[in-house]
Write a protein that holds these residues in place. Structure first.
Motif, PDB file in Angstrom:
ATOM      1  N   LEU A 183      12.527  27.264  11.780  1.00  0.00           N
ATOM      2  CA  LEU A 183      11.330  28.045  12.099  1.00  0.00           C
ATOM      3  C   LEU A 183      11.650  29.390  12.761  1.00  0.00           C
ATOM      4  CD1 LEU A 183       8.569  25.508  13.075  1.00  0.00           C
ATOM      5  CD2 LEU A 183       8.610  27.133  11.180  1.00  0.00           C
ATOM      6  N   VAL A 221      22.526  32.161  -3.473  1.00  0.00           N
ATOM      7  CA  VAL A 221      21.212  31.506  -3.363  1.00  0.00           C
ATOM      8  C   VAL A 221      20.531  31.437  -4.733  1.00  0.00           C
ATOM      9  CG1 VAL A 221      18.933  31.645  -2.316  1.00  0.00           C
ATOM     10  CG2 VAL A 221      20.953  32.138  -0.944  1.00  0.00           C
ATOM     11  N   PHE A 271      15.318  23.126   4.312  1.00  0.00           N
ATOM     12  CA  PHE A 271      15.963  24.394   4.677  1.00  0.00           C
ATOM     13  C   PHE A 271      17.459  24.199   4.793  1.00  0.00           C
ATOM     14  CE2 PHE A 271      11.644  25.238   6.140  1.00  0.00           C
ATOM     15  CZ  PHE A 271      11.446  26.496   5.583  1.00  0.00           C
ATOM     16  N   VAL A 310      18.917  35.824  10.890  1.00  0.00           N
ATOM     17  CA  VAL A 310      20.156  36.125  10.178  1.00  0.00           C
ATOM     18  C   VAL A 310      21.149  36.750  11.155  1.00  0.00           C
ATOM     19  CG1 VAL A 310      21.178  37.528   8.362  1.00  0.00           C
ATOM     20  CG2 VAL A 310      18.971  36.469   8.017  1.00  0.00           C
ATOM     21  N   ARG A 352      25.237  36.772  -0.975  1.00  0.00           N
ATOM     22  CA  ARG A 352      24.261  35.758  -0.602  1.00  0.00           C
ATOM     23  C   ARG A 352      23.185  35.620  -1.679  1.00  0.00           C
ATOM     24  NH1 ARG A 352      19.633  34.071   2.395  1.00  0.00           N
ATOM     25  NH2 ARG A 352      18.427  35.475   1.102  1.00  0.00           N
ATOM     26  N   GLU A 353      22.730  36.778  -2.155  1.00  0.00           N
ATOM     27  CA  GLU A 353      21.690  36.758  -3.166  1.00  0.00           C
ATOM     28  C   GLU A 353      22.157  35.999  -4.407  1.00  0.00           C
ATOM     29  OE1 GLU A 353      19.262  40.559  -4.384  1.00  0.00           O
ATOM     30  OE2 GLU A 353      19.543  40.288  -2.219  1.00  0.00           O
ATOM     31  N   ASP A 356      12.822  21.279  -1.042  1.00  0.00           N
ATOM     32  CA  ASP A 356      11.925  21.439   0.098  1.00  0.00           C
ATOM     33  C   ASP A 356      12.607  21.300   1.452  1.00  0.00           C
ATOM     34  OD1 ASP A 356       9.628  22.371  -0.851  1.00  0.00           O
ATOM     35  OD2 ASP A 356       8.482  20.504  -0.675  1.00  0.00           O
ATOM     36  N   LEU A 414      19.188  28.043  -6.435  1.00  0.00           N
ATOM     37  CA  LEU A 414      17.790  27.848  -6.826  1.00  0.00           C
ATOM     38  C   LEU A 414      17.704  27.504  -8.309  1.00  0.00           C
ATOM     39  CD1 LEU A 414      16.004  30.711  -4.860  1.00  0.00           C
ATOM     40  CD2 LEU A 414      16.252  28.314  -4.236  1.00  0.00           C
ATOM     41  N   ASP A 415      18.639  28.083  -9.052  1.00  0.00           N
ATOM     42  CA  ASP A 415      18.688  27.840 -10.483  1.00  0.00           C
ATOM     43  C   ASP A 415      19.207  26.441 -10.780  1.00  0.00           C
ATOM     44  OD1 ASP A 415      17.872  29.312 -12.624  1.00  0.00           O
ATOM     45  OD2 ASP A 415      19.932  29.747 -13.288  1.00  0.00           O
ATOM     46  N   PHE A 467      17.599  29.570   3.890  1.00  0.00           N
ATOM     47  CA  PHE A 467      16.665  29.644   2.750  1.00  0.00           C
ATOM     48  C   PHE A 467      16.075  28.252   2.483  1.00  0.00           C
ATOM     49  CE2 PHE A 467      20.609  28.307   0.977  1.00  0.00           C
ATOM     50  CZ  PHE A 467      20.306  27.524  -0.149  1.00  0.00           C
ATOM     51  N   LEU A 468      14.989  28.232   1.737  1.00  0.00           N
ATOM     52  CA  LEU A 468      14.310  26.985   1.390  1.00  0.00           C
ATOM     53  C   LEU A 468      14.754  26.593  -0.014  1.00  0.00           C
ATOM     54  CD1 LEU A 468      12.100  24.922   2.234  1.00  0.00           C
ATOM     55  CD2 LEU A 468      10.459  26.398   1.052  1.00  0.00           C
ATOM     56  N   ALA A 469      15.348  25.428  -0.128  1.00  0.00           N
ATOM     57  CA  ALA A 469      15.865  24.979  -1.421  1.00  0.00           C
ATOM     58  C   ALA A 469      14.761  24.282  -2.212  1.00  0.00           C
ATOM     59  CB  ALA A 469      17.041  24.045  -1.186  1.00  0.00           C
ATOM     60  N   PRO A 470      14.983  24.100  -3.522  1.00  0.00           N
ATOM     61  CA  PRO A 470      13.952  23.438  -4.350  1.00  0.00           C
ATOM     62  C   PRO A 470      13.634  22.029  -3.863  1.00  0.00           C
ATOM     63  CG  PRO A 470      15.604  24.498  -5.727  1.00  0.00           C
ATOM     64  CD  PRO A 470      16.103  24.600  -4.334  1.00  0.00           C
TER      65      PRO A 470
END
Lengths: 147, 425
Positions: free
Chosen positions: B81, B50, B117, B85, B46-47, B115, B54-55, B110-113
């Motif tokens: 909200l 994600v 979720f 998980v 996941r890390e 804005d 994000l990149d 997660f919150l993407a760039p």
């Protein structure tokens, strides 16, 4: 026999408790220590938190890995002090870098950016975008250079 | 139940339970750890995913459709909200294989760039993990069984070795017989308890052997020493009876005394005979035809006890050849036959059956005797008979014991039957 079984059950349960604690992944900012939230607000005023991963170890002291929506990662200890800032390919905000470290980098690698900084019991450790690592002691004095 | 089996069984049961509990605990701990490992892999995965998104937010538009290992879904703010998980087991249809495969799923947010979720669903196949779990289970089971077998066999061997001195001591006990010299106890052992037991057993056997000998000697000596005074007393009584001036009454008393002394002499002789038999003082033996001895003896006895009007019959099936001491053979048959005459009813029947290796003497009698007691010394079923010493059958028994003759008593068809069975040469 009943007593033995009871003791065994307790032993099993405690082992399970110690191992079964999953890391918590959340997007809830309020779970961060106040100091950590303030550090983020100060150094990344425009950034938003994508998610926070809370790692709990045996002694229930937490470790907060905060990932921002721009991909940067800031780790905090349970008190909210930062222990690692990883800005991937961008420069680490100046607020995280001790003056002596900054001075060393500017003197020796004037064109290079610091992309990652770690703070530990032994001192600081930085990573630069030319692929080199450098270690400093707790006072910020230069120790060694690795590639 | 033998000591070794008892100890081995208890140990084995204890081990079975202990190892069973241990094995179960171990299995579940391992399985738990393996399961946890899968979840850790998912978290790392996941890390990475994600981090990539994000990149490079363009990935949000794509989806890994080939392996179906991750999926993205935009979330509304409300959903995001209180998002939690989740990890769970599921199944996924694999087109290429045309079958369902077990997977572990992780859902996170997660919150993407941009804005918004997103929910990220990650899947990882657990086929290999399940294989491993199965393998662990079988390995543990086999290990458990083999270990248990080894331990059981091992303890058995150890116990067997440990108890060797005890076995030897027990075998030695079997060889110890009263009246015979105590065999040497050769039972070397380093274990102090066994050594002590050996010493105690040997000492006890020697003591009882000595006591037995002393008792035997005492009876013999006492009988021997009594002979002379008894003879003198009887002689004096005879002299006294011949003296003058005695009334009829005195003579009656003297007669009574004389007969009582006679009984004492008989008793004494019997006791002496018994102790001589027990001491093996009749060593010489030769082949004898017991049948003819029995017939002669019976004829003599019938003459003596003519007054009892016994109807005797003899069944002679085969000559009875037995190797034994001649005088003891006479004593044996005389005692048996005399017993059958004296304790018979007046005018009763007596039957002598002679076989190849057996002799049976039967006489009339309705009430069965106590088979346990009749061969004991001084046991008298009928206390009214004054001539009886209560030693006749005891002597018979001693002689039988000496030669290994089987002596038995039964009361059948109104006859007391005493039978002798000789060991076949």
């Amino acid at each position: 026999m009943k007593k033995i079984l009871a003791v065994l059950a307790v032993a099993v349960a405690s082992v399970q408790m110690a191992f079964a604690d999953h890391d918590v992944v959340t997007r809830d900012e309020s779970r961060l220590p106040v100091a950590a939230r303030e550090t983020i607000k100060k150094n990344f005023p425009d950034a938003k938190i994508s998610y926070i991963k809370i790692e709990k170890d045996f002694f229930q002291s937490a470790n907060y890995e905060t990932t921002l929506t721009n991909g940067m990662e800031i780790d905090f200890n349970s008190k909210g002090d930062w222990i690692e800032v990883d800005c991937k390919r961008q420069a680490v905000p100046a607020g995280f870098i001790p003056a002596t470290v900054k001075e060393y980098v500017e003197t020796n690698f004037p064109t290079v950016l610091i992309v990652k900084i770690e703070r530990g019991r032994k001192g600081y450790s930085i990573e630069m975008n030319n692929g080199l690592d450098a270690d400093f002691d707790t006072a910020g004095m230069f120790l060694r250079l690795d590639d | 139940m033998r000591l070794i089996h008892y100890a081995n069984r208890n140990l084995s049961v204890l081990l079975l339970v202990l190892m069973g509990v241990w094995g179960t605990l171990f299995y579940f701990t391992i399985i738990d750890e393996v399961m946890d490992e899968t979840d850790d892999t998912l978290e790392n995965y996941r890390e990475i995913v994600v981090g990539k998104i994000l990149d490079d937010p363009d990935i949000l538009m794509t989806e890994d459709r080939i392996l179906h290992s991750y999926a993205l879904r935009p979330l509304s703010l409300d959903e995001a909200l209180d998002y939690k998980v989740r990890f769970y087991d599921s199944e996924v249809y694999i087109e290429t294989e045309d079958e369902y495969e077990p997977v572990r799923v992780m859902r996170s947010c997660f919150l993407a760039p941009d804005d918004r979720f997103y929910e990220l669903t990650l899947r990882i196949s657990t086929v290999e993990r399940d294989d491993m779990v199965r393998a662990i289970f079988w390995y543990l089971l086999v290990l458990y069984v083999v270990l248990l077998l080894c331990v059981t066999v091992g303890t058995r061997m150890v116990l067997k070795k440990v108890f060797v001195p005890l076995q030897r001591l027990l075998a030695w006990f079997d060889r110890v017989t009263p009246g015979k010299p105590v065999p040497p106890l050769d039972n070397e052992t380093k274990v102090s308890e066994f050594a002590k037991l050996n010493k105690a057993a040997a000492a006890m056997s020697f003591r009882s052997q000595k006591a037995y000998e002393e008792q035997k000697r005492f009876i013999e000596n006492a009988s021997h020493e009594l002979q002379t005074p008894l003879a003198i007393a009887r002689g004096k009584l005879e002299l006294l009876a011949e003296s003058e001036g005695l009334t009829e009454r005195h003579l009656q008393d003297i007669d009574e005394l004389y007969r009582t002394l006679g009984r004492a002499v008989k008793l004494n002789k019997s006791l002496l005979l018994l102790s001589r038999i027990d001491n093996g003082q009749y060593p010489d033996s030769k082949p004898l035809d017991l049948g003819s001895i029995a017939k002669e003896t019976l004829a003599d006895l019938l003459d003596i006890y003519e007054s009892r009007r016994i109807q005797a019959s003899i069944e002679d099936h085969a000559p009875c050849q037995v190797e034994m001491n001649e005088s003891l053979a006479h004593v044996l048959l005389t005692n048996l036959l005399k017993n059958a005459i004296v304790h018979n009813e007046v005018g009763g029947r007596l039957r002598l059956v002679l076989g190849k290796a057996s002799i049976e003497v039967a006489n009339s009698g309705e009430t069965p005797l106590d088979a346990e007691k009749i061969f004991r010394r001084f046991y008298r079923a009928d206390l009214s008979k004054k001539e009886s010493t209560g030693l006749g059958l005891a002597i018979v028994k001693s002689i039988c014991d000496l030669y290994g003759i089987r002596l038995s008593y039964a009361c059948k068809e109104g006859m007391h039957r005493f039978s002798l069975k000789f060991a076949k040469p």
